[in-house]
Write a protein that holds these residues in place. Structure first.
Motif: not given
Ligand SMILES: Cc1ncc(COP(=O)(O)O)c(C=O)c1O
Length: 399
Positions: A42-71
């Protein structure tokens, strides 16, 4: 002892009005989803639905959550973060791996597959025969469906490069001794690929302790979103050729994933770890010890079901009758088509399925008419004694 009311409180399905009175016994097809996974999606679709890892806050947060899941998932499985990849499904992950293995093998070399596996860990490997690779079959006992490690030994020689088998079959339910089988295969110089799809919902394994080179499972059966999760140990991953975009081949967790990832679902996989960690804290055990609590609860609920089915002459119970040796994925062959029996059970508020469950080879190996199929009754640690009682009463009415 597992605190069942705490467990069920983590799954919104148990509070869902439309599901009241419905006892769920098709968990081997896909489990209910735990709240932390739903929250993260829900949070990802509401707050982070942008290309992850790009240099803006929503993308950074989305990428970090993907890395967090893997780690964090890798931590739970006791492997390094880059040894874990997310793909669309286990079937597709194995298909891609089979292409990598084909490129790494020479004609005349051999692989071993079983006839206990779901088709996902069987057909893709068997097709390598079209490329000159010898395919040897490790066969189940036709009466019991048991896969005996002693029968594997004569199949192993210096030409075998890979042994594929299930941690637990999705119709036989018996837990195979992965560490023992892996040791046999490794001693013969072969890699090992384990389908853990039917096992992982009953306790995330310590992949390092199992020793296998590849371990796969499906997150939609382990309380998560629809993702295939693949652990490939570094030594083998480095040996196999890249199957992804050429510039991604040096990154292990990208190397065997030709598809673009489903960002939201990958990120939401961290919710499975949130759930296991919260349960561990609540129970005062380590996250890895949660598996033992799940197993004890499942065994206590499963034995009366196995005992009941064992008394019915019209029913052929597949796999062990001793609950401690198996997962609660209980398939039975009946005198009439299983799908009709599942429909009758639905009248009693039981959600179960009938058919071949893509386990056509094991069913045929056990002499079961795949036209009739099997009725499968599968549950997990969140299942209650009351639900098992409801199932037993329903079985009594329809069998
Ligand atoms: C034992 C087993 N292996 C593999 C699969 C395939 O998994 P997926 O649906 O992720 O491709 C299943 C699916 O039911 C299964 O039960």
């Amino acid at each position: 002892m597992l605190d069942l009311s705490y467990v069920r409180g983590q799954f919104p399905a148990f509070a869902e009005p439309s599901l009241q009175g419905q006892a769920f016994f098709e968990n081997a097809g896909g489990s209910y989803t735990c709240q932390p996974v739903i929250d993260r999606l829900f949070r990802f679709y509401h707050q982070r639905k942008v290309q992850p890892y790009a240099p803006y806050p929503a993308a950074q947060a989305g990428g970090a959550e993907m890395d967090e899941a893997r780690t964090r998932l890798a931590g739970l499985l006791n492997i390094a973060p880059d040894e874990l990849s997310f793909g669309p499904s286990t079937s597709q992950n194995i298909y891609v791996l089979s292409q990598a293995v084909r490129e790494a093998m020479r004609p005349g070399e051999a692989i071993i597959v079983t006839n206990q596996d779901h088709e996902a860990n069987s057909g893709a490997w068997r097709r390598l025969a079209d490329h000159g690779i010898e395919v040897r079959e490790w066969k189940v006992d036709p009466e019991t469906g048991h896969l005996d490690p002693a029968e594997l030994e004569p199949l192993l020689d210096e030409s075998v490069r890979l042994v594929c088998f299930p941690h637990c079959s999705n119709v036989v339910g018996e837990i195979n001794p992965v560490a023992e089988i892996t040791a046999l295969a490794h001693a013969a110089g072969a890699w090992v690929c384990v389908d853990g799809v039917s096992y992982a919902p009953h306790g995330f394994p310590d992949v390092d302790a199992l020793g296998c080179d590849i371990y796969l499972f499906s997150a939609y059966k382990t309380y998560g979103p629809h993702q295939g999760i693949m652990a490939i140990r570094r030594e083998l991953a480095n040996l196999l050729p890249n199957q992804a975009h050429s510039f991604n081949g040096d990154t292990l967790y990208k190397k065997f994933i030709p598809a673009g990832p489903d960002h939201a679902q990958v990120a939401a996989c961290a919710g499975m770890v949130d759930y296991i960690e919260a349960l561990a804290t609540h129970q005062g055990v380590s996250p890895r010890e949660v598996a033992g609590l799940m197993h004890a609860h499942e065994v206590a609920l499963m034995q009366p079901l196995l005992d009941y089915l064992g008394t019915k002459n019209s029913v052929r119970l597949l796999g062990p009758t001793d609950a401690a040796r198996r997962a609660p994925t209980v398939a039975v062959a009946l005198q009439r088509p299983a799908e009709g029996v599942a429909r009758d059970l639905a009248q009693h508020g039981i959600m179960a399925g009938g058919g071949d469950f893509y386990a056509v080879r094991p069913l045929q190996a056990m002499g079961i008419d795949t036209g009739k199929g099997v009725l499968r009754l599968s549950f997990v640690h969140y299942t209650s004694p009351d639900e098992v009682d409801q199932l037993l009463a329903a079985l009594d009415a329809v069998l």
